[in-house]
Design a protein around this motif. Sequence first.
Motif, mmCIF file in Angstrom:
data_model
loop_
_atom_site.group_PDB
_atom_site.id
_atom_site.type_symbol
_atom_site.label_atom_id
_atom_site.label_comp_id
_atom_site.label_asym_id
_atom_site.label_seq_id
_atom_site.Cartn_x
_atom_site.Cartn_y
_atom_site.Cartn_z
ATOM 1 N N LEU A 59 0.839 -1.201 0.000
ATOM 2 C CA LEU A 59 0.000 0.000 0.000
ATOM 3 C C LEU A 59 0.879 1.257 0.000
ATOM 4 C CD1 LEU A 59 -2.882 1.068 -0.021
ATOM 5 C CD2 LEU A 59 -2.847 1.088 2.479
ATOM 6 N N SER A 60 1.967 1.173 0.734
ATOM 7 C CA SER A 60 2.901 2.306 0.788
ATOM 8 C C SER A 60 3.446 2.616 -0.613
ATOM 9 C CB SER A 60 4.030 1.952 1.762
ATOM 10 O OG SER A 60 5.131 2.748 1.555
ATOM 11 N N ALA A 61 3.738 1.551 -1.389
ATOM 12 C CA ALA A 61 4.235 1.764 -2.756
ATOM 13 C C ALA A 61 3.131 2.358 -3.647
ATOM 14 C CB ALA A 61 4.738 0.447 -3.339
ATOM 15 N N CYS A 62 1.902 1.924 -3.446
ATOM 16 C CA CYS A 62 0.778 2.442 -4.242
ATOM 17 C C CYS A 62 0.521 3.913 -3.963
ATOM 18 C CB CYS A 62 -0.514 1.736 -3.841
ATOM 19 S SG CYS A 62 -0.836 0.289 -4.726
ATOM 20 N N LEU A 63 0.486 4.248 -2.678
ATOM 21 C CA LEU A 63 0.102 5.611 -2.292
ATOM 22 C C LEU A 63 1.314 6.549 -2.246
ATOM 23 C CD1 LEU A 63 -2.475 4.955 0.596
ATOM 24 C CD2 LEU A 63 -2.841 5.037 -1.857
ATOM 25 N N LYS A 64 2.515 5.957 -2.408
ATOM 26 C CA LYS A 64 3.770 6.723 -2.311
ATOM 27 C C LYS A 64 3.818 7.495 -0.991
ATOM 28 C CE LYS A 64 4.273 6.834 -7.283
ATOM 29 N NZ LYS A 64 3.133 5.897 -7.458
ATOM 30 N N LYS A 65 3.468 6.777 0.051
ATOM 31 C CA LYS A 65 3.480 7.365 1.401
ATOM 32 C C LYS A 65 4.142 6.380 2.342
ATOM 33 C CE LYS A 65 -0.145 10.709 1.704
ATOM 34 N NZ LYS A 65 -1.410 10.725 0.997
ATOM 35 N N ASP A 66 4.843 6.927 3.333
ATOM 36 C CA ASP A 66 5.483 6.107 4.340
ATOM 37 C C ASP A 66 4.446 5.297 5.127
ATOM 38 O OD1 ASP A 66 8.351 6.134 5.623
ATOM 39 O OD2 ASP A 66 6.877 5.904 7.253
ATOM 40 N N ARG A 67 4.841 4.082 5.575
ATOM 41 C CA ARG A 67 3.895 3.227 6.296
ATOM 42 C C ARG A 67 3.371 3.865 7.581
ATOM 43 N NH1 ARG A 67 7.536 -1.259 7.318
ATOM 44 N NH2 ARG A 67 6.080 -1.827 8.957
ATOM 45 N N THR A 68 4.175 4.736 8.208
ATOM 46 C CA THR A 68 3.741 5.368 9.466
ATOM 47 C C THR A 68 2.462 6.187 9.233
ATOM 48 O OG1 THR A 68 5.254 7.176 8.968
ATOM 49 C CG2 THR A 68 6.021 5.535 10.548
ATOM 50 N N HIS A 69 2.300 6.697 8.023
ATOM 51 C CA HIS A 69 1.127 7.488 7.660
ATOM 52 C C HIS A 69 -0.174 6.702 7.895
ATOM 53 C CE1 HIS A 69 -1.361 10.137 5.165
ATOM 54 N NE2 HIS A 69 -1.862 9.022 4.666
ATOM 55 N N PHE A 70 -0.115 5.378 7.666
ATOM 56 C CA PHE A 70 -1.335 4.563 7.770
ATOM 57 C C PHE A 70 -1.893 4.541 9.190
ATOM 58 C CE2 PHE A 70 0.796 1.863 4.274
ATOM 59 C CZ PHE A 70 0.529 2.844 3.349
ATOM 60 N N HIS A 71 -1.015 4.717 10.160
ATOM 61 C CA HIS A 71 -1.486 4.658 11.549
ATOM 62 C C HIS A 71 -2.058 6.015 11.982
ATOM 63 C CE1 HIS A 71 0.254 0.699 11.835
ATOM 64 N NE2 HIS A 71 1.280 1.189 11.155
ATOM 65 N N ILE A 72 -1.668 7.056 11.254
ATOM 66 C CA ILE A 72 -2.131 8.406 11.614
ATOM 67 C C ILE A 72 -3.451 8.705 10.910
ATOM 68 C CG2 ILE A 72 -1.534 10.878 11.508
ATOM 69 C CD1 ILE A 72 1.441 9.843 11.299
ATOM 70 N N ASP A 73 -3.534 8.326 9.614
ATOM 71 C CA ASP A 73 -4.708 8.717 8.824
ATOM 72 C C ASP A 73 -5.421 7.490 8.264
ATOM 73 O OD1 ASP A 73 -6.543 10.217 7.623
ATOM 74 O OD2 ASP A 73 -5.222 11.189 6.177
ATOM 75 N N ARG B 198 -0.349 -12.654 -3.744
ATOM 76 C CA ARG B 198 -1.102 -13.874 -3.452
ATOM 77 C C ARG B 198 -0.598 -15.041 -4.293
ATOM 78 N NH1 ARG B 198 -5.708 -16.596 -4.378
ATOM 79 N NH2 ARG B 198 -5.918 -15.658 -6.428
ATOM 80 N N SER B 199 -0.117 -14.719 -5.494
ATOM 81 C CA SER B 199 0.379 -15.810 -6.350
ATOM 82 C C SER B 199 1.832 -16.141 -6.025
ATOM 83 C CB SER B 199 0.227 -15.433 -7.824
ATOM 84 O OG SER B 199 1.200 -14.471 -8.151
ATOM 85 N N GLY B 200 2.396 -15.511 -4.995
ATOM 86 C CA GLY B 200 3.720 -15.921 -4.506
ATOM 87 C C GLY B 200 4.862 -15.003 -4.890
ATOM 88 N N GLU B 201 4.601 -13.982 -5.720
ATOM 89 C CA GLU B 201 5.696 -13.100 -6.154
ATOM 90 C C GLU B 201 6.266 -12.333 -4.958
ATOM 91 O OE1 GLU B 201 4.632 -10.673 -9.488
ATOM 92 O OE2 GLU B 201 6.565 -9.637 -9.498
ATOM 93 N N PRO B 202 7.620 -12.286 -4.826
ATOM 94 C CA PRO B 202 8.201 -11.551 -3.700
ATOM 95 C C PRO B 202 7.829 -10.061 -3.733
ATOM 96 C CG PRO B 202 9.850 -12.963 -4.741
ATOM 97 C CD PRO B 202 8.635 -12.992 -5.616
ATOM 98 N N VAL B 203 7.606 -9.494 -2.549
ATOM 99 C CA VAL B 203 7.220 -8.077 -2.435
ATOM 100 C C VAL B 203 8.234 -7.176 -3.159
ATOM 101 C CG1 VAL B 203 6.962 -6.170 -0.790
ATOM 102 C CG2 VAL B 203 5.973 -8.400 -0.262
ATOM 103 N N ALA B 204 9.519 -7.523 -3.048
ATOM 104 C CA ALA B 204 10.564 -6.665 -3.643
ATOM 105 C C ALA B 204 10.397 -6.517 -5.157
ATOM 106 C CB ALA B 204 11.951 -7.226 -3.321
ATOM 107 N N TYR B 205 9.984 -7.581 -5.837
ATOM 108 C CA TYR B 205 9.768 -7.484 -7.290
ATOM 109 C C TYR B 205 8.533 -6.637 -7.605
ATOM 110 C CZ TYR B 205 13.174 -11.241 -8.108
ATOM 111 O OH TYR B 205 14.304 -12.006 -8.171
ATOM 112 N N ILE B 206 7.503 -6.757 -6.751
ATOM 113 C CA ILE B 206 6.263 -6.009 -7.013
ATOM 114 C C ILE B 206 6.518 -4.506 -6.873
ATOM 115 C CG2 ILE B 206 3.843 -5.681 -6.333
ATOM 116 C CD1 ILE B 206 3.910 -8.567 -5.208
ATOM 117 N N VAL B 207 7.267 -4.137 -5.816
ATOM 118 C CA VAL B 207 7.499 -2.690 -5.619
ATOM 119 C C VAL B 207 8.763 -2.225 -6.342
ATOM 120 C CG1 VAL B 207 6.261 -2.646 -3.418
ATOM 121 C CG2 VAL B 207 8.735 -2.971 -3.400
#
Length: 299
Positions: free
Chosen positions: A42-56, A77-86
């Motif tokens: 989600l952080s990669a999608c929104l281009k926002k730091d993960r800490t933001h999710f706890h605030i807003d 879900r199909s097993g692709e590593p997070v690093a390749y997705i982002v």
Amino acid sequence: MLLMDDLNVINDMNIFNVLSEAIQVLASCGCASPGLDAEVLLSACLKKDRTHFHIDREQSLTEHELQEFRRYIERRRSGEPVAYIVGKKEFWSLPFEVNKHVLVPRPETEILVEEVLKLCAGMKAGNLRILEIGTGCGAISVSLAHELKNAQIIATDISQEAIKVASRNAQINDVANQISFLSGNLFEPVSGKFDIIVSNPPYISKKEYDCLPSGVRDFEPESALLSGADGTAFHREIIKAGGIYLKPGGWSFMEIGAGQKEMVEYMLNESNLYDSIAFRDDYAGIERVAIARRVTTGG
Ligand code: SAM
Ligand code: GLN
């Protein structure tokens, strides 16, 4: 098992709801770290730091953001590593671009970097010549260049696509002037002698390869992992080549796989090229790094 389509039932597509549902989807397919993975994606999608999710947590996603997040979760879900997705991974606290042509750098490889730096701390000043075989995304060479401003590094890889990624990572991390990237088989593109040879070569045997987690086997390059019948074929070549490419008194550092210490120690001794042979464990207690000094005479 939940599918991303099940998210359609949520009316308010705010951060909290979208994350909760994505975590359920990932957990239901056996993902080991659903919360962290969902937040990183989600952080990669929104281009926002993960800490933001706890605030807003009430912030709503746009339709476009939601579609993109769903595609990311589906890939995970199909097993692709997070690093390749982002398309990125942190190593040695530095940012690295990664794609399907390079292995995702592993945390245990930082131990290899640590051992090289420990040795260099005790060396007298002057230019250091370092050779890395099989640089992949450039994690080892870029980290060493970042720490050792007196080092000139040659980094090789058989994959031209990997060399492109590694060159970009040298630029991103501002060390391009210290590293020359060459593509070719093992030592073939290299000339001269070095103070240090470092490598995390492929070291998975055919038998082990077939049992790797599907996220590794189905997505990471086979040529970055597979190494002969017992996994030590590349170590054998690198040990032998130390006789040509290491200065007398120079050092060889190689990452090794679980259970390979005896074989690698035997090969180092048998070559008659090295003394001061030592091994270092990783934080899981697995012997992970082989260290050896090129003898100053004979060999
Ligand atoms: N150094 C990176 C790291 O630690 O994350 C990547 C290591 S990966 C285990 C091994 C690398 O060796 C891959 O990038 C692969 O393309 C490269 N390689 C495989 N066979 C090679 C060969 N014959 N000569 C040079 N590089 C090779
Ligand atoms: N450590 C990697 C893995 O577990 C293997 C890396 C290598 O072959 N050098 O998949």
